[in-house]
Design an enzyme around this catalytic site. Structure first.
Site, PDB file in Angstrom:
ATOM      1  N   SER A 219      43.115  60.271  48.005  1.00 41.03           N
ATOM      2  CA  SER A 219      42.587  59.218  47.460  1.00 41.03           C
ATOM      3  C   SER A 219      43.667  58.276  47.392  1.00 41.03           C
ATOM      4  CB  SER A 219      41.872  59.498  46.114  1.00 41.03           C
ATOM      5  OG  SER A 219      41.675  58.075  45.332  1.00 41.03           O
TER       6      SER A 219
ATOM      7  N   LYS B  70      40.062  58.260  51.411  1.00 37.76           N
ATOM      8  CA  LYS B  70      39.378  57.593  50.402  1.00 37.76           C
ATOM      9  C   LYS B  70      40.353  56.348  50.355  1.00 37.76           C
ATOM     10  CE  LYS B  70      38.195  58.086  45.638  1.00 37.76           C
ATOM     11  NZ  LYS B  70      37.281  58.952  44.746  1.00 37.76           N
TER      12      LYS B  70
ATOM     13  N   LYS C 192      40.654  52.747  47.980  1.00 37.62           N
ATOM     14  CA  LYS C 192      40.121  52.167  46.758  1.00 37.62           C
ATOM     15  C   LYS C 192      40.042  50.704  47.015  1.00 37.62           C
ATOM     16  CE  LYS C 192      40.276  55.451  43.657  1.00 37.62           C
ATOM     17  NZ  LYS C 192      39.431  55.673  42.696  1.00 37.62           N
TER      18      LYS C 192
ATOM     19  N   ASP D 150      36.119  53.532  47.575  1.00 31.56           N
ATOM     20  CA  ASP D 150      35.780  53.639  46.343  1.00 31.56           C
ATOM     21  C   ASP D 150      36.028  52.418  45.537  1.00 31.56           C
ATOM     22  OD1 ASP D 150      35.353  54.531  43.497  1.00 31.56           O
ATOM     23  OD2 ASP D 150      36.719  56.168  43.469  1.00 31.56           O
TER      24      ASP D 150
ATOM     25  N   GLU E  38      31.480  54.670  47.300  1.00 31.64           N
ATOM     26  CA  GLU E  38      31.538  55.347  45.582  1.00 31.64           C
ATOM     27  C   GLU E  38      31.345  54.282  44.836  1.00 31.64           C
ATOM     28  OE1 GLU E  38      34.719  58.237  45.567  1.00 31.64           O
ATOM     29  OE2 GLU E  38      34.322  58.425  43.408  1.00 31.64           O
TER      30      GLU E  38
ATOM     31  N   ASP F 251      29.985  58.283  40.902  1.00 33.02           N
ATOM     32  CA  ASP F 251      31.114  58.923  40.275  1.00 33.02           C
ATOM     33  C   ASP F 251      30.718  58.638  38.778  1.00 33.02           C
ATOM     34  OD1 ASP F 251      33.565  59.302  39.138  1.00 33.02           O
ATOM     35  OD2 ASP F 251      34.754  58.514  40.474  1.00 33.02           O
TER      36      ASP F 251
ATOM     37  N   LYS G  21      33.010  65.641  39.000  1.00 31.27           N
ATOM     38  CA  LYS G  21      34.199  65.741  38.383  1.00 31.27           C
ATOM     39  C   LYS G  21      33.829  66.647  37.018  1.00 31.27           C
ATOM     40  CE  LYS G  21      36.459  61.493  39.824  1.00 31.27           C
ATOM     41  NZ  LYS G  21      36.929  60.143  39.315  1.00 31.27           N
TER      42      LYS G  21
ATOM     43  N   GLY H 137      38.653  63.913  41.648  1.00 26.39           N
ATOM     44  CA  GLY H 137      39.975  64.235  41.116  1.00 26.39           C
ATOM     45  C   GLY H 137      40.173  63.135  39.893  1.00 26.39           C
TER      46      GLY H 137
HETATM   47  O1  OSB Z   1      37.495  57.028  40.683  1.00 23.42           O
HETATM   48  O2  OSB Z   1      37.753  58.951  41.814  1.00 23.42           O
HETATM   49  C1  OSB Z   1      38.146  58.039  41.083  1.00 23.42           C
HETATM   50  C2  OSB Z   1      41.511  58.900  39.730  1.00 23.42           C
HETATM   51  C3  OSB Z   1      41.541  58.051  38.573  1.00 23.42           C
HETATM   52  C4  OSB Z   1      40.312  57.675  37.895  1.00 23.42           C
HETATM   53  C5  OSB Z   1      39.162  57.739  38.880  1.00 23.42           C
HETATM   54  C6  OSB Z   1      39.360  57.961  40.103  1.00 23.42           C
HETATM   55  C7  OSB Z   1      40.946  58.517  40.744  1.00 23.42           C
HETATM   56  C8  OSB Z   1      40.827  59.044  41.934  1.00 23.42           C
HETATM   57  C9  OSB Z   1      42.187  59.892  42.055  1.00 23.42           C
HETATM   58  O3  OSB Z   1      40.302  58.467  42.975  1.00 23.42           O
HETATM   59  C10 OSB Z   1      41.517  61.209  42.919  1.00 23.42           C
HETATM   60  C11 OSB Z   1      42.791  62.239  42.844  1.00 23.42           C
HETATM   61  O4  OSB Z   1      42.828  62.752  41.664  1.00 23.42           O
HETATM   62  O5  OSB Z   1      43.348  62.396  43.762  1.00 23.42           O
HETATM   63 MG    MG Z   2      35.785  57.528  41.988  1.00 19.68          MG
END
Ligand code: OSB
Ligand code: MG
Length: 405
Positions: free
Chosen positions: A164, A190, A192, A218, A248, A273, A297, A325
């Site tokens: 991510s 992924k 952001k 995401d 996402e 999510d 999660k 995660g």
């Molecule tokens: O939206 O998936 C998410 C981390 C913190 C809060 C929300 C998200 C995330 C990540 C990190 O995308 C994923 C990771 O732990 O590598």
């Molecule tokens: Mg997410």
């Protein structure tokens, strides 16, 4: 790129679920005390999402100790601020101390009973509940001599790993990181996004990495279906031709109805999510066609029992799931790796190796990814990694012991 190529990124090798011969017999446990600790771990680089940035991860770790002196660790994945879910590590600390942990002390129980016990007349606080519930699975697995993966009904020896990537300052900076990730073997990238840092960024990566690169975006709830501005549906529709495996959580964390409306406007699959906090929400998504994929999660849904229910429901509905995660330490990662070994987890998870987050993790061995983007699922009883309690001690900023009164 079309939906066909996106589908190719989703493996079709799902095994069978519900094979009762394979389900481990898990011993009941009786907890003597629970120790709460906050540690602070600096990330190797700040992680920026649409709702905030994390540079140092404040992590709530639990130690669960039973009446025979056996113990294990678990992690509460709540963040520093309530910008992902309503919980924070401080609300979780309070909930665990005041309402949750006391219910599990001095009584004998099996892991599958924990969720019902914690849910009784305590609404929400899923991440706080999950830390205790998942810890109970690990401690019972340890005492039963089975791996956590086996206890859950996992069927994979290796899990596929994605990365991510946080919001970067420029498309060029993002392309550089995405190219490096592909080179390292990650099986899903992924990206952001947020309004203003979306199409230009994702298109640059698609252009540079080619049609076959397994990409997704995401938004962490940064868009508004009803807006006509750069945070509206039109901005999301512009992503539709980029061949993303999924988008996402584009809309509000608690709004499944508008995701259903948005899904009808897009060819790209939506993945929820933040919105999926329970089996009921997963069923709502499936029924309303508000998304076609779920990011599970375990912390967000109250633990493993709920994760297994969502997994099974999605499996029978043909809805692929993957393990998300929360920037976990090596402790929380052990739980994600075990969950991702279940047959319905057919899309690579955000379960990256330790070095992607930390200069040094709190477990040995650290979590490692091979050149083909896979992580080995431990086979030893319990968590399957050693927790470095001396290192944890040195990182601890506060501790509280909750014992039978
Ligand atoms: O939206 O998936 C998410 C981390 C913190 C809060 C929300 C998200 C995330 C990540 C990190 O995308 C994923 C990771 O732990 O590598
Ligand atoms: Mg997410």
């Amino acid at each position: 790129m079309t939906l066909d190529s996106a589908d190719n990124a989703i493996s079709k090798d799902a095994g069978q679920t519900g094979d009762t011969d394979q389900i481990a017999r898990l011993e009941a446990i009786e907890l003597e005390r629970v120790v709460l600790r906050e540690i602070q771990l600096p990330l190797v680089e700040p992680f920026r999402i649409s709702s905030g940035v994390t540079s140092v991860r404040r992590i709530l770790l639990l130690e669960l100790i039973d009446v025979d002196g056996a113990s294990t660790w678990s992690e509460c994945v709540a963040g520093d601020l309530p910008n992902y879910s309503p919980e924070t590590i401080d609300t979780a600390w309070l909930a665990i101390r005041e309402w949750l942990a006391p219910r599990l002390l001095g009584v004998s129980f099996e892991p599958r009973q924990v969720s019902a016990t914690l849910d009784h007349e305590v609404r929400g606080h899923e991440m706080a509940k999950a830390a205790l519930e998942m810890g109970s699975w690990a401690l019972s697995s340890l005492r039963s001599g089975v791996s956590l993966s086996h206890a859950l009904g996992g069927t994979r020896a290796l899990i596929a790993t994605g990365i991510s990537l946080g919001i970067q300052v420029s498309p060029e900076a993002l392309v550089e990181r995405a190219a490096a990730a592909l080179e390292q073997g990650y099986r899903k990238i992924k990206i952001k996004i947020k309004p203003g840092s979306d199409h230009r960024f994702v298109a640059a990566v698609r252009e540079q990495l080619g049609d076959q690169a397994p990409l997704m975006a995401d938004a962490n709830s940064a868009y508004d279906l009803d807006s006509t501005g750069d945070d509206g549906a039109e901005a999301l529709r512009r992503l539709d031709h980029l061949g993303l495996i999924m988008i996402e959580q584009p809309l509000a964390w608690d709004d499944i109805m508008r995701h259903a409306r948005l899904q009808r406007l897009l060819e790209t699959a939506l993945c929820l999510d933040e919105s999926i906090t329970s089996l009921a929400k997963a069923e709502e998504m499936i029924e309303l066609e508000a998304g076609r994929i779920i990011n599970i999660k375990p912390g967000r849904v109250g633990g493993f029992t709920s994760s297994l229910q969502i997994h099974d429901r999605c499996f029978s509905a043909g809805v692929p799931v993957w393990c998300g995660g929360m920037l976990e330490s090596g402790v929380g990662r052990a739980y994600n790796v075990a969950l991702a070994s279940l047959p319905g987890f057919t899309i690579p998870g955000d379960v990256s190796p330790s070095a992607r987050y930390w200069a040094r993790d709190v477990v040995t061995p650290e979590w490692r990814m091979d050149g083909s983007g896979q992580i080995q699922v431990p086979t030893q009883p319990g968590l399957g990694v050693e927790v470095d309690s001396e290192r944890i001690e040195s990182l601890t900023v506060r501790t509280e012991i909750i014992s039978r009164c």
